[in-house]
Scaffold this motif. Structure first.
Motif: not given
Lengths: 285, 589
Positions: A166-192
């Motif tokens: 479970v994570a929270r991102g801020y749309a306009s910080d594109i580099p950090k959001l990119t990172e979060l999306i990658i980490q979320a998909n790497d996680h095995q299980g439900l990612s929000v």
């Protein structure tokens, strides 16, 4: 590996200039290029709302479902072919109002999905009504005298419901959001990933300026394995106290990894052949 | 039974067992039914129960015959009463010479029972205790006693007990054997003069299976190569999911219990979009929730099979009783127009065949297929020779899983069917609930809208031309009266018209597309027509008028949840064919 050019489509984005969806779109495409997500290995499911238009602007096989129903469609896809990276784009109204039931149950089942909530705390496509994440007292076309409902925190709800990333991102910080999306998909299980985004047209409370002033990233000292602490942290929503980053992560087995039918290969890779039925018929004699 | 128009030569023996919910009435009935089929007979059973788990009144009727039997009966030849309610509610069905069996220890009041009914007092509870069994084994004692009374074979019952209970351990099997023997011996010792021959072994009878419509649907889905099912529990279709859940690992498909019916149909659509043969099942109330997904499957051209097991509506209605009130609902559910294939089964065998066919139709036409069955089909057992699937071929239609150059998911074609593919194939496309273009991109252009709407609707025309069979006519080609009906009424109508040489029966299984030309031809030439259905507003009659312009004047309708009995259909036939029947005539319309 796709390039950014490979991901472009004949459709031009129709979001309002300055909309947070542009930044989420950019972050998702950046993540796709970096990770090699394309039409051979990934699929995107969207709901209905401004966010849902994203399917027209990324050349990735997609399913745009009904309002609130992206998650069950994504669940069916994942069960049928668990090798696919399955992304869900959903909005705060889509995911938490109309689709609230599906969100809670998907979290507790721990399907291996990546759910991106485009959270602008407003109904934009229907021209500005209060949403489940709009603050108390919020003025909108549906609450001209101020919102009486208390807002729901998607992060709190996800943690309480059993999501394992479970994570929270801020749309306009594109580099950090990119990172979060990658980490979320790497996680095995439900990612929000609850993505805070301004609606420049209808939400005058949650502006770019508001988010830039009031958010901060969880530091290295934060223990993201502590569910109770994460729950507590997720409740904080005060001036300069809105946390971003990964709130909670645990390594529970995903739903798909517990199905014996999927132990060897995806469901759809079993050949559909004539089935010998007589032994089964004997059970009924 | 004699009627003025002919003689029904078929001998049907009817056993009824009644008791409180939780007393194992249904299990006892099924045990008896299996002894009957293993002895070479055919059976049809009919169960009535209220929507609760313990208490209340449960009753099962098993009709046994050396010929096919397809309907419940109004008379009872032997009644086993586990409680006073059974005597009060069903003793009137016992004609002189019929039997009533009960345990004297239950202190049942039988003062109102016809004096010419044979009374069999069998101490179920005491014999159960002596067998060292648990209280529910009283059922086994009763079945043992019944087998003895009907001249059946105790070994067949004991073998059945072994088959059914062997995984519960040798002790359980031995105690159950003892219970069966004690009931059997008690009758042999105390009622030897009354022993009949109704269950005397039939030689050279083919092996039979006993299935409910629910089980038949599940078996049909498995035979069709089912890969994914999402079904939320609801009476009367819950046994579809029980059956599917039990065999999923063996056959490799997935059954998933979703959080609601909205999720059920959306999961099935998602799995199908990804390439899996998918289904869901529900009853009318759940189908209400599926309505939006129904149209989503139509719009995105995603195959999905939806089973609707109909019960009495509206709202919660009659949860454990039957109705055919969802015909119009299935035909019109959802906003706008999309091609929907709507089928209806008349019995468990048709439910099996149509389920298999529904998967092929859904894949071929890339659209939702709804199969209607009613509660009487869902939950009543009927015996059949083992289903034959040798002529069935899995047909996935225009379907590719490899990358194709210049692929267009929604390209228009002469038959309306475009080539379908799956995510992960490398082909880019969008399944879009918004109106879309050839790739799937959202569009509001006039030409795109028209091309796609016309392409989708063309599929229904193609289906009518390529796959829709002519409806079945039972009975003589020329008749004084033609019955039109659908669903589970089939069994009672077939039973009823055995008595007549001048009555035929048009049984409809395709409702969308509709066999307009054939129905028009048959009905416009018929001397007299009656529409029989289990709903208030004669929905099939309305559909026939809409499709053919023909108005059927006479109807036999009911909406009390109970099945039509052959007897009440015969009464109506007699009235319409203007033959005076000796028995009292009641117009139930």
């Amino acid at each position: 590996m796709p390039t950014l050019a490979d991901l472009s489509t004949p459709c031009s984005p129709n979001w309002c200039p300055g909309c947070g969806d542009f930044a989420i779109w950019a972050a998702l495409k950046n993540a796709m290029v970096r990770q090699g997500w394309d039409n051979t290995n990934s699929v995107l499911v969207a709901g209905i709302g401004c966010h849902g238009h994203i399917i027209n602007f990324i050349k990735l096989t997609s399913f745009e479902g009904l309002h609130g129903r992206a998650i069950p469609v994504a669940t069916g896809i994942k069960l049928a072919n668990h090798r696919l990276n399955v992304f869900v784009s959903t909005g705060d109204g889509d995911c938490l109002a109309e689709g609230g039931n599906h969100f809670v149950h998907a979290c507790r089942r721990n399907h291996d999905l990546t759910i991106l909530i485009h959270d602008n705390a407003i109904y934009g496509l229907t021209t500005g009504q209060t949403s489940p994440t709009s603050p108390h007292g919020f003025h909108s076309k549906s609450t001209p005298a101020g919102n009486i409902d208390e807002p729901i925190s998607p992060v709190t709800l996800a943690i309480a419901s059993g999501a394992t990333f479970v994570a929270r991102g801020y749309a306009s910080d594109i580099p950090k959001l990119t990172e979060l999306i990658i980490q979320a998909n790497d996680h095995q299980g439900l990612s929000v990933v609850d993505i805070l985004q301004p609606c420049v047209t209808f939400n005058k409370d949650y502006t770019h300026e508001f988010f830039q002033k009031n958010t901060y990233y969880l530091g290295n000292n934060y223990d993201r394995t502590n569910r109770e602490a994460a729950f507590k942290k997720s409740l904080e929503w005060d001036a300069q106290k809105i946390a971003l980053g990964i709130f909670y992560e645990s390594n529970k087995p995903s739903y798909e990894s517990q199905l014996p039918q999927l132990a060897e290969k995806p469901l759809i890779e079993n050949p559909l052949a004539r089935i010998e039925m007589n032994d089964l018929f004997k059970h009924f004699s | 039974m004699k009627t003025s128009n002919g003689v029904n030569k078929q001998k049907i023996f009817s056993l009824k067992i009644g008791g409180y919910a939780g007393q194992g009435v249904k299990a006892a009935g099924l045990m008896f039914a299996k002894v009957a089929t293993r002895s070479g007979f055919n059976i049809y059973d009919y169960i009535e129960y209220p929507s609760l788990i313990r208490g209340g009144h449960n009753v099962i009727q098993i009709c046994v015959s050396s010929e096919t039997v397809t309907a419940p009966s109004q008379k009872t030849d032997l009644l086993i009463a586990f409680n006073q309610d059974t005597v009060n509610k069903h003793a009137s069905e016992l004609l002189p010479g019929a039997g009533l069996m009960f345990d004297e220890a239950d202190k049942l009041d039988i003062s109102k029972v016809n004096k010419k009914v044979e009374i069999y007092r069998v101490p179920f509870a005491e014999l159960t205790r002596e067998s060292g069994g648990k209280k529910l084994m009283g059922n086994t004692v009763a079945i043992g006693a019944t087998i003895a009374l009907l001249g059946g074979d105790l070994e067949i019952l004991k073998n059945l007990i072994t088959d059914e209970f062997k995984n519960k351990g040798a002790g359980v099997v031995a105690a159950d054997h003892k219970a069966a023997e004690s009931g059997y011996n008690y009758v042999k010792e105390n009622f030897s003069k009354n022993v009949k021959k109704n269950l005397a072994l039939q030689k050279n009878a083919p092996a039979k299976m006993i299935v409910t419509g629910n089980e038949a649907v599940a078996l049909g889905a498995i035979a069709a190569g089912l890969e994914f099912a999402a079904i939320y529990p609801m009476s009367p279709i819950t046994n579809i999911l029980h059956t599917l859940a039990a065999y999923q690992e063996k056959f490799g498909y997935i059954y998933k219990q979703p959080e609601d019916e909205i999720s059920a149909i959306n999961m099935a659509i998602g799995a199908s979009f990804a390439g899996a043969r998918s289904m869901t099942a529900t009853s009318g109330g759940g189908f209400c929730l599926m309505t939006e997904g129904f149209g989503l499957a139509g719009m995105t051209e995603t195959p999905v099979v939806i089973i609707n097991g109909m019960r009495g509506g509206p709202a919660t209605g009659l949860p454990t009783w039957s109705e055919q009130g969802d015909l119009r609902f299935a035909l019109h559910a959802h906003q706008g127009d999309f091609p929907r294939i709507v089928l209806a089964a008349g019995d468990a065998k048709e439910a099996f065949d149509l389920t298999m066919q529904a998967f092929n139709l859904a894949d071929k036409y890339q659209t939702p297929v709804a199969l209607l069955i009613d509660k009487n089909i869902c939950e009543n057992d009927q015996s059949f020779p083992f289903f034959d699937i040798s002529s069935y071929r899995i047909d996935r239609g225009k379907f590719i899983t490899k990358k194709q150059d210049a692929y267009q998911r929604y390209a228009p074609t002469k038959d309306g069917i475009s080539v379908r593919t799956v995510p992960g194939s490398g082909n880019h496309f969008i399944a879009n609930s918004d109106e879309h273009d050839l790739i799937g991109y959202s569009t509001e252009e006039i030409s795109d809208r028209n091309v796609q709407m016309e392409k989708r609707m063309l599929k229904l025309k193609t289906c009518a031309g390529q796959d829709m069979p002519a409806p079945i006519i039972f009975g003589p080609a020329k008749a004084d009266l033609t019955i039109v009906s659908w669903g589970s009424n089939k069994g009672s109508i077939l039973e009823a018209i055995k008595n007549y040489k001048n009555v035929n029966f048009l049984h409809l299984t395709w409702l969308s597309p509709f066999p307009t030309e054939v129905v028009k031809k048959i009905l416009s030439r018929a001397k007299k027509v009656i529409d029989i259905e289990a709903n208030y507003s004669a929905q099939l009659r309305g559909l026939i008028k809409e499709q053919t312009g023909l108005e059927i004047k006479d109807t036999l309708l009911k909406y009390d949840g109970r099945p039509f009995s052959p007897e009440e259909i015969r009464e109506k036939i007699d009235i319409l064919t203007k033959v005076r029947n000796r028995t009292k005539i009641r117009n139930r319309t």
